[in-house]
Write a protein that holds these residues in place. Sequence first.
Motif, PDB file in Angstrom:
ATOM      1  N   VAL A 149       0.762  -1.261   0.065  1.00  0.00           N
ATOM      2  CA  VAL A 149      -0.002  -0.081   0.091  1.00  0.00           C
ATOM      3  C   VAL A 149       1.013   1.229  -0.093  1.00  0.00           C
ATOM      4  CG1 VAL A 149      -1.643   1.283   1.290  1.00  0.00           C
ATOM      5  CG2 VAL A 149      -1.960  -1.197   1.085  1.00  0.00           C
ATOM      6  N   ILE A 150       0.507   2.162  -0.886  1.00  0.00           N
ATOM      7  CA  ILE A 150       1.345   3.657  -0.749  1.00  0.00           C
ATOM      8  C   ILE A 150       0.290   4.444   0.074  1.00  0.00           C
ATOM      9  CG2 ILE A 150       2.031   5.515  -2.170  1.00  0.00           C
ATOM     10  CD1 ILE A 150       2.765   3.183  -4.236  1.00  0.00           C
ATOM     11  N   VAL A 151       0.603   5.249   0.629  1.00  0.00           N
ATOM     12  CA  VAL A 151      -0.011   6.487   1.491  1.00  0.00           C
ATOM     13  C   VAL A 151       0.463   7.841   1.025  1.00  0.00           C
ATOM     14  CG1 VAL A 151      -1.018   7.191   3.676  1.00  0.00           C
ATOM     15  CG2 VAL A 151      -0.811   4.644   3.465  1.00  0.00           C
ATOM     16  N   SER A 152      -0.053   8.588   0.638  1.00  0.00           N
ATOM     17  CA  SER A 152       0.290   9.760   0.329  1.00  0.00           C
ATOM     18  C   SER A 152      -0.914  11.054   0.514  1.00  0.00           C
ATOM     19  CB  SER A 152       0.795   9.993  -0.987  1.00  0.00           C
ATOM     20  OG  SER A 152       1.389  11.292  -1.583  1.00  0.00           O
ATOM     21  N   PRO A 153      -0.396  12.010   1.346  1.00  0.00           N
ATOM     22  CA  PRO A 153       0.678  12.215   2.182  1.00  0.00           C
ATOM     23  C   PRO A 153       0.762  11.764   3.349  1.00  0.00           C
ATOM     24  CG  PRO A 153      -0.533  13.939   2.115  1.00  0.00           C
ATOM     25  CD  PRO A 153      -1.219  13.167   1.375  1.00  0.00           C
ATOM     26  N   THR A 154       1.860  11.563   3.997  1.00  0.00           N
ATOM     27  CA  THR A 154       1.992  11.131   5.306  1.00  0.00           C
ATOM     28  C   THR A 154       1.742  11.885   6.311  1.00  0.00           C
ATOM     29  OG1 THR A 154       4.265  10.864   5.284  1.00  0.00           O
ATOM     30  CG2 THR A 154       3.370   9.270   4.618  1.00  0.00           C
ATOM     31  N   GLU A 155       1.974  13.304   6.331  1.00  0.00           N
ATOM     32  CA  GLU A 155       1.657  14.515   7.309  1.00  0.00           C
ATOM     33  C   GLU A 155       0.749  15.565   6.607  1.00  0.00           C
ATOM     34  OE1 GLU A 155       5.484  16.195   8.054  1.00  0.00           O
ATOM     35  OE2 GLU A 155       6.309  14.256   8.689  1.00  0.00           O
ATOM     36  N   ILE A 156      -0.292  15.511   7.411  1.00  0.00           N
ATOM     37  CA  ILE A 156      -1.643  16.342   7.038  1.00  0.00           C
ATOM     38  C   ILE A 156      -1.876  17.318   8.195  1.00  0.00           C
ATOM     39  CG2 ILE A 156      -2.332  14.816   4.975  1.00  0.00           C
ATOM     40  CD1 ILE A 156      -4.335  14.016   7.256  1.00  0.00           C
ATOM     41  N   CYS A 157      -2.876  18.293   7.725  1.00  0.00           N
ATOM     42  CA  CYS A 157      -3.392  18.997   8.968  1.00  0.00           C
ATOM     43  C   CYS A 157      -4.804  18.725   8.788  1.00  0.00           C
ATOM     44  CB  CYS A 157      -3.296  20.598   8.505  1.00  0.00           C
ATOM     45  SG  CYS A 157      -1.616  21.135   8.283  1.00  0.00           S
ATOM     46  N   ASP A 194      -7.358  17.791   5.681  1.00  0.00           N
ATOM     47  CA  ASP A 194      -6.829  17.384   4.538  1.00  0.00           C
ATOM     48  C   ASP A 194      -7.051  16.115   4.166  1.00  0.00           C
ATOM     49  OD1 ASP A 194      -5.467  19.960   4.601  1.00  0.00           O
ATOM     50  OD2 ASP A 194      -3.523  19.116   5.215  1.00  0.00           O
ATOM     51  N   GLU A 195      -6.708  15.863   2.808  1.00  0.00           N
ATOM     52  CA  GLU A 195      -7.155  14.516   2.274  1.00  0.00           C
ATOM     53  C   GLU A 195      -5.819  13.654   2.141  1.00  0.00           C
ATOM     54  OE1 GLU A 195     -10.478  14.118  -1.096  1.00  0.00           O
ATOM     55  OE2 GLU A 195      -8.279  13.962  -2.124  1.00  0.00           O
ATOM     56  N   VAL A 196      -6.036  12.196   2.261  1.00  0.00           N
ATOM     57  CA  VAL A 196      -5.014  11.411   2.249  1.00  0.00           C
ATOM     58  C   VAL A 196      -5.493  10.223   1.015  1.00  0.00           C
ATOM     59  CG1 VAL A 196      -3.624   9.434   3.355  1.00  0.00           C
ATOM     60  CG2 VAL A 196      -3.988  11.625   4.331  1.00  0.00           C
ATOM     61  N   THR A 197      -4.523   9.956   0.178  1.00  0.00           N
ATOM     62  CA  THR A 197      -4.954   8.892  -0.744  1.00  0.00           C
ATOM     63  C   THR A 197      -4.243   7.804  -0.440  1.00  0.00           C
ATOM     64  OG1 THR A 197      -5.293  10.757  -2.561  1.00  0.00           O
ATOM     65  CG2 THR A 197      -4.913   8.559  -3.356  1.00  0.00           C
ATOM     66  N   VAL A 198      -5.119   6.429  -0.799  1.00  0.00           N
ATOM     67  CA  VAL A 198      -4.318   5.158  -0.525  1.00  0.00           C
ATOM     68  C   VAL A 198      -4.427   4.297  -1.695  1.00  0.00           C
ATOM     69  CG1 VAL A 198      -4.477   3.181   1.104  1.00  0.00           C
ATOM     70  CG2 VAL A 198      -4.919   5.321   1.992  1.00  0.00           C
ATOM     71  N   GLU A 199      -3.374   3.741  -2.230  1.00  0.00           N
ATOM     72  CA  GLU A 199      -3.223   2.857  -3.184  1.00  0.00           C
ATOM     73  C   GLU A 199      -2.815   1.601  -3.046  1.00  0.00           C
ATOM     74  OE1 GLU A 199      -1.803   3.212  -7.970  1.00  0.00           O
ATOM     75  OE2 GLU A 199      -1.261   4.423  -6.593  1.00  0.00           O
ATOM     76  N   PRO A 216      -7.008   3.624  -6.599  1.00  0.00           N
ATOM     77  CA  PRO A 216      -6.579   4.476  -5.515  1.00  0.00           C
ATOM     78  C   PRO A 216      -7.947   5.027  -4.773  1.00  0.00           C
ATOM     79  CG  PRO A 216      -6.117   5.832  -6.990  1.00  0.00           C
ATOM     80  CD  PRO A 216      -6.271   4.551  -7.701  1.00  0.00           C
ATOM     81  N   VAL A 217      -7.917   5.429  -3.411  1.00  0.00           N
ATOM     82  CA  VAL A 217      -9.188   5.909  -2.815  1.00  0.00           C
ATOM     83  C   VAL A 217      -8.724   7.079  -1.937  1.00  0.00           C
ATOM     84  CG1 VAL A 217      -9.138   4.046  -0.953  1.00  0.00           C
ATOM     85  CG2 VAL A 217     -11.124   5.383  -1.526  1.00  0.00           C
ATOM     86  N   SER A 218      -9.401   8.163  -1.639  1.00  0.00           N
ATOM     87  CA  SER A 218      -9.111   9.206  -0.684  1.00  0.00           C
ATOM     88  C   SER A 218     -10.067   8.950   0.306  1.00  0.00           C
ATOM     89  CB  SER A 218      -9.116  10.439  -1.521  1.00  0.00           C
ATOM     90  OG  SER A 218      -8.122  10.546  -2.806  1.00  0.00           O
ATOM     91  N   ASN A 219      -9.492   9.774   1.407  1.00  0.00           N
ATOM     92  CA  ASN A 219     -10.264  10.063   2.715  1.00  0.00           C
ATOM     93  C   ASN A 219      -9.834  11.283   3.154  1.00  0.00           C
ATOM     94  OD1 ASN A 219     -11.907   9.026   4.793  1.00  0.00           O
ATOM     95  ND2 ASN A 219     -10.243   9.252   6.160  1.00  0.00           N
ATOM     96  N   THR A 220     -10.995  12.147   3.663  1.00  0.00           N
ATOM     97  CA  THR A 220     -10.605  13.442   4.384  1.00  0.00           C
ATOM     98  C   THR A 220     -10.736  13.194   5.821  1.00  0.00           C
ATOM     99  OG1 THR A 220     -11.521  14.594   2.419  1.00  0.00           O
ATOM    100  CG2 THR A 220     -11.373  15.869   4.579  1.00  0.00           C
ATOM    101  N   TYR A 221      -9.505  13.805   6.747  1.00  0.00           N
ATOM    102  CA  TYR A 221      -9.482  13.743   8.030  1.00  0.00           C
ATOM    103  C   TYR A 221     -10.085  15.121   8.615  1.00  0.00           C
ATOM    104  CZ  TYR A 221      -7.066   9.498   7.608  1.00  0.00           C
ATOM    105  OH  TYR A 221      -6.678   7.835   7.162  1.00  0.00           O
TER     106      TYR A 221
END
Length: 393
Positions: free
Chosen positions: A329-337, A340-345, A370-375
């Motif tokens: 699995v690739i996670v990008s980015p690994t540091e967010i505020c 922000d949104e993170v994409t997992v592939e 890939p799929v994105s998730n907003t924290y």
Amino acid sequence: ASMSEGAVEDCWRGYTWKFTPEINRPITTQDQVIDFMFNDTGRVVVELIAIDINGCTDTTFQGYDVHQAIAEFTVDKDVFCLPETVTFTEMSTSDTTLVSWEWEFGNGTTSDEQNPDPVTYTDAMGETISVTLTVTDASGCDGSKTVDLSIYEPVSTIIADPSLFICVGDDINFTATDFTQFGSNLSFNWDFGPGNGTSTNQSEIVTFNTAGIIPITLDFTEIASGCMGQTTAQVSVQDYPIAAFSTDDLDPTADNCYPITATFTDESETDVPLTYSWNVPGIGNSFEMDPTFVLEKGTYTVDLTVSTSNGCSSNTSQTYTLAGPEGDVIVSPTEICLGDEVTVELINAVDVDNYTFFFGDGTSSSDVSPVSNTYDDADLSGLVFIRYILTDA
């Protein structure tokens, strides 16, 4: 000499002894008594000359008859095996009459006969028997002779080829060594144990079809003398074991999920202790009774060989397949505020039919990459772990 009077008894003077017909030089001494060894039989004249301090001498003569008894005898055999009867023939000589004979036969028996009855020997304490004859003549002179009789035993050794430790159904070639030291040979009589037959051959091949400790007896006889002997051996015959094993951790009829730490349990059939040799190619070996192996994805053949102390062995094997999905699995980015949104592939997927991402904020997504998730949950801070599950068919 002890009756002489006035003889000088110092400076080794005083008495001169002469012995005729002995060739010895005269003996001059200050001693009144001397010892002298007569070397020959017959009439001997002893002359004593006594001299005093003034040089005056006196001479006396005395005649003696010297006798000798010579013990002699022959045996009809001096090398033999037991039991044996030996004849002794007396051949002693003397210049006078022999009056007594004393035999000691070395087996605790004696005789005072000139020519004793034959003596039968049945046992001996060693390899020789000493026989002694002592004779005495009319003058009281003794003579003695000892003859050593040599005792031997015929011997034979059992040779087993390949060995005395075999498996059921194996052959052994038995050979008895011969005994020819005293010019004869041996005859043989074998007993190969219950149900295995007998033989009078020097060599015989025997097949052993029953497990157990089998007694082997070899009786042998020296042909010329009839002397007998026996030797024995034991054959260890072991059944072949039946190798078998099981495991509760793997199913040989279906795919198993990897990795698995599998313990294998020996279930071999045997009547005797076994040694074990396990082999799993690519994984390793073990000589334990119930080993444990860690198996990754792949197909493995687990092989077990069991052996008895005689080398009777049996082998069995079982093949197991370990399967399962693989992927990264690739996670990008690994540091967010926050917000922000993170994409997992999912990448490098192998044998993956379904997958689910768990984003750590209580939300998830299945079978989309890939799929994105907003924290945007204000309660989230610090590290958030994204977990994923891969499933094959």
